[in-house]
Scaffold this motif. Structure first.
Motif, PDB file in Angstrom:
ATOM      1  N   ARG A 210     -76.951   5.990  39.006  1.00 18.63           N
ATOM      2  CA  ARG A 210     -76.267   6.088  37.755  1.00 18.63           C
ATOM      3  C   ARG A 210     -76.919   6.197  36.636  1.00 18.63           C
ATOM      4  O   ARG A 210     -76.376   6.536  35.485  1.00 18.63           O
ATOM      5  CB  ARG A 210     -75.123   4.930  37.723  1.00 18.63           C
ATOM      6  CG  ARG A 210     -73.921   5.283  38.603  1.00 18.63           C
ATOM      7  CD  ARG A 210     -72.893   4.358  38.776  1.00 18.63           C
ATOM      8  NE  ARG A 210     -71.915   4.320  39.487  1.00 18.63           N
ATOM      9  CZ  ARG A 210     -70.963   3.782  40.227  1.00 18.63           C
ATOM     10  NH1 ARG A 210     -71.002   2.259  39.444  1.00 18.63           N
ATOM     11  NH2 ARG A 210     -70.064   3.967  40.984  1.00 18.63           N
ATOM     12  N   SER A 211     -78.100   5.703  36.623  1.00 22.36           N
ATOM     13  CA  SER A 211     -79.063   5.585  35.508  1.00 22.36           C
ATOM     14  C   SER A 211     -79.778   7.161  35.307  1.00 22.36           C
ATOM     15  O   SER A 211     -79.789   7.970  36.043  1.00 22.36           O
ATOM     16  CB  SER A 211     -80.355   4.815  35.798  1.00 22.36           C
ATOM     17  OG  SER A 211     -81.236   5.076  36.903  1.00 22.36           O
ATOM     18  N   PRO A 212     -80.208   7.387  33.942  1.00 22.03           N
ATOM     19  CA  PRO A 212     -80.832   8.766  33.826  1.00 22.03           C
ATOM     20  C   PRO A 212     -82.054   8.787  34.621  1.00 22.03           C
ATOM     21  O   PRO A 212     -82.697   7.823  34.955  1.00 22.03           O
ATOM     22  CB  PRO A 212     -81.068   8.705  32.205  1.00 22.03           C
ATOM     23  CG  PRO A 212     -80.944   7.344  31.984  1.00 22.03           C
ATOM     24  CD  PRO A 212     -80.161   6.756  32.921  1.00 22.03           C
ATOM     25  N   PRO A 213     -82.568  10.032  34.672  1.00 16.31           N
ATOM     26  CA  PRO A 213     -83.755  10.352  35.336  1.00 16.31           C
ATOM     27  C   PRO A 213     -84.877   9.683  34.679  1.00 16.31           C
ATOM     28  O   PRO A 213     -84.752  10.008  33.422  1.00 16.31           O
ATOM     29  CB  PRO A 213     -83.884  11.778  35.670  1.00 16.31           C
ATOM     30  CG  PRO A 213     -82.926  12.393  34.716  1.00 16.31           C
ATOM     31  CD  PRO A 213     -82.079  11.402  34.474  1.00 16.31           C
ATOM     32  N   LEU A 218     -89.128  14.678  34.362  1.00 20.27           N
ATOM     33  CA  LEU A 218     -88.247  15.776  33.994  1.00 20.27           C
ATOM     34  C   LEU A 218     -88.911  17.084  34.022  1.00 20.27           C
ATOM     35  O   LEU A 218     -88.322  17.983  34.433  1.00 20.27           O
ATOM     36  CB  LEU A 218     -87.787  15.459  32.456  1.00 20.27           C
ATOM     37  CG  LEU A 218     -86.735  14.535  32.041  1.00 20.27           C
ATOM     38  CD1 LEU A 218     -86.559  14.359  30.516  1.00 20.27           C
ATOM     39  CD2 LEU A 218     -85.322  14.768  32.739  1.00 20.27           C
ATOM     40  N   TRP A 235     -79.614  15.765  39.878  1.00 21.09           N
ATOM     41  CA  TRP A 235     -79.517  15.187  38.651  1.00 21.09           C
ATOM     42  C   TRP A 235     -78.667  16.275  37.628  1.00 21.09           C
ATOM     43  O   TRP A 235     -78.169  15.656  36.959  1.00 21.09           O
ATOM     44  CB  TRP A 235     -81.000  15.055  38.009  1.00 21.09           C
ATOM     45  CG  TRP A 235     -81.658  13.746  38.232  1.00 21.09           C
ATOM     46  CD1 TRP A 235     -81.047  12.416  38.047  1.00 21.09           C
ATOM     47  CD2 TRP A 235     -82.513  13.465  39.072  1.00 21.09           C
ATOM     48  NE1 TRP A 235     -81.831  11.470  38.913  1.00 21.09           N
ATOM     49  CE2 TRP A 235     -83.006  12.094  39.393  1.00 21.09           C
ATOM     50  CE3 TRP A 235     -83.566  14.421  39.842  1.00 21.09           C
ATOM     51  CZ2 TRP A 235     -84.074  11.767  40.057  1.00 21.09           C
ATOM     52  CZ3 TRP A 235     -84.724  14.075  40.450  1.00 21.09           C
ATOM     53  CH2 TRP A 235     -84.815  12.802  40.737  1.00 21.09           C
ATOM     54  N   ASN A 236     -78.931  17.693  38.195  1.00 19.48           N
ATOM     55  CA  ASN A 236     -78.251  18.443  37.211  1.00 19.48           C
ATOM     56  C   ASN A 236     -76.846  18.924  37.795  1.00 19.48           C
ATOM     57  O   ASN A 236     -76.305  19.713  37.256  1.00 19.48           O
ATOM     58  CB  ASN A 236     -79.284  19.690  37.146  1.00 19.48           C
ATOM     59  CG  ASN A 236     -80.395  19.454  36.448  1.00 19.48           C
ATOM     60  OD1 ASN A 236     -80.675  18.492  35.696  1.00 19.48           O
ATOM     61  ND2 ASN A 236     -81.687  20.224  37.161  1.00 19.48           N
ATOM     62  N   LYS A 249     -79.423  10.583  43.425  1.00 21.43           N
ATOM     63  CA  LYS A 249     -80.784  10.843  42.993  1.00 21.43           C
ATOM     64  C   LYS A 249     -81.555  10.054  44.187  1.00 21.43           C
ATOM     65  O   LYS A 249     -82.691   9.503  44.244  1.00 21.43           O
ATOM     66  CB  LYS A 249     -81.237  10.184  41.832  1.00 21.43           C
ATOM     67  CG  LYS A 249     -80.901  10.800  40.358  1.00 21.43           C
ATOM     68  CD  LYS A 249     -81.368  10.198  39.321  1.00 21.43           C
ATOM     69  CE  LYS A 249     -80.916   8.429  39.202  1.00 21.43           C
ATOM     70  NZ  LYS A 249     -81.346   7.969  38.083  1.00 21.43           N
TER      71      LYS A 249
END
Length: 329
Positions: A210-213, A218, A235-236, A249
């Motif tokens: 649930r955390s951003p990559p 990136l 992620w996308n 992820k």
């Protein structure tokens, strides 16, 4: 999971509320129509067709909720086709706002779950793949929206017939919105292992999903896939339904991490050198311990991927093809 035909709804409501009070608000009521009709009939309950059983369940839910509503005036009054309750006393009130979960599989039961229930509790053994849960989620979400309810307010749970890997349960949580797992096992050791090892690992994976990559990954996530049939990066990908979180992820595609130098061998699992050539032309399958910072990938050029936050980076020395890495690496 209780088959409703075995007990009158008003009596079942009192029993459930009493258990909730005794357990200090830790009881939830899961109902089903009763899939084993012969066994139910052998205990003296009426034999109902599948359609009649669904009608009876809908009436039973209304009676149970009326029994818990102690603020309403008078007694319970329900004059239905399957159940008749005339003036039965209400209560006791549950210790907390107890929900009603339904074990539903067919479209009509799934729609009832979206309209009336607080949670969906199927068994994973009834499905051939995890993806089949998506069809049930879609029916529930549509029925909830038509009834003016928020699909995210309907909890998604899952019965497990056997132990599963933590990454599998985390994927179900992230991609299909499953927020609770119930292990149906008689082995005490399996239950203890599930509570002490599997559950904490799943929570950790879900929190990471649930955390951003990481920002340093990136550029690799936006790179062109290594083959034309590559699936979109998790992620996308869009979440499946409102109660789901962004895609997992847990297993990024091979090009999500920089490749290792030519001839790299993962020193953390030397037994993998005895395995045959991996799929898609990779010389060696990706290292299963990628999360520790090794991140071995198909042969190519590049550097080791960054270690997760809070861990020192793992230094992996490239070895020429055919040579063995020195001991201790």
């Amino acid at each position: 999971m209780h088959p409703l035909p075995l007990r009158p709804p008003a009596m079942l409501a009192q029993a459930a509320a009493s258990l909730d009070i005794l357990s200090h608000g830790r009881f939830e009521l899961a109902l089903g129509t009763g899939g084993y009709r012969d066994a139910i009939a052998s205990m003296g309950a009426p034999r109902l067709t599948p359609g009649q059983a669904v009608d009876a369940l809908e009436e039973g839910i209304a009676i149970i909720r009326a029994a818990w509503d102690t603020d309403a005036p008078g007694g319970i009054r329900h004059l239905g086709e399957r159940y008749r309750v005339e003036g039965a006393p209400r209560g006791p009130r549950p210790a907390h706002d107890m929900g009603i979960w339904l074990g539903a599989y067919q479209p009509r039961m799934l729609r009832m779950t979206g309209r009336l229930a607080d949670g969906w509790l199927p068994s994973l053994s009834r499905y051939r793949s995890f993806a089949e849960l998506g069809a049930g989620n879609a029916v529930i979400d549509e029925a909830a929206a038509e009834a003016g309810r928020s699909p995210a307010g309907i909890r998604r749970l899952l019965n497990l017939d056997r132990e599963r890997e933590p990454w599998q349960l985390a994927e179900l949580a992230l991609e299909h919105g499953v927020s609770g797992f119930i292990l149906m096992a008689r082995d005490v050791r399996a239950i203890e292992r599930f509570a002490a090892e599997t559950a904490p690992a799943v929570r950790e994976l879900v929190a990471a999903g649930r955390s951003p990559p990481p920002p340093d990954l990136l550029p690799h996530l936006n790179a062109t896939p290594h083959h034309s049939n590559a699936t979109p990066h998790r992620w996308n990908a869009a979440p499946h339904h409102p109660s789901a979180t962004p895609r997992s992820k847990l297993r990024p595609p091979p090009n999500a991490l920089p490749p290792q130098p030519e001839g790299h061998r993962c020193p953390q699992n030397r037994e993998r050198r005895r395995r045959p050539r991996g799929r898609e032309g990779r010389r060696w399958p990706p290292c299963r311990r990628r999360t520790t910072g090794c991140g071995s990938a198909p042969s190519g050029s590049g550097t080791n991927p960054p270690a997760p936050p809070g861990r020192p980076p793992t230094r992996i020395a490239a070895t020429p093809p055919g040579s063995r890495p020195p001991d201790g690496t």
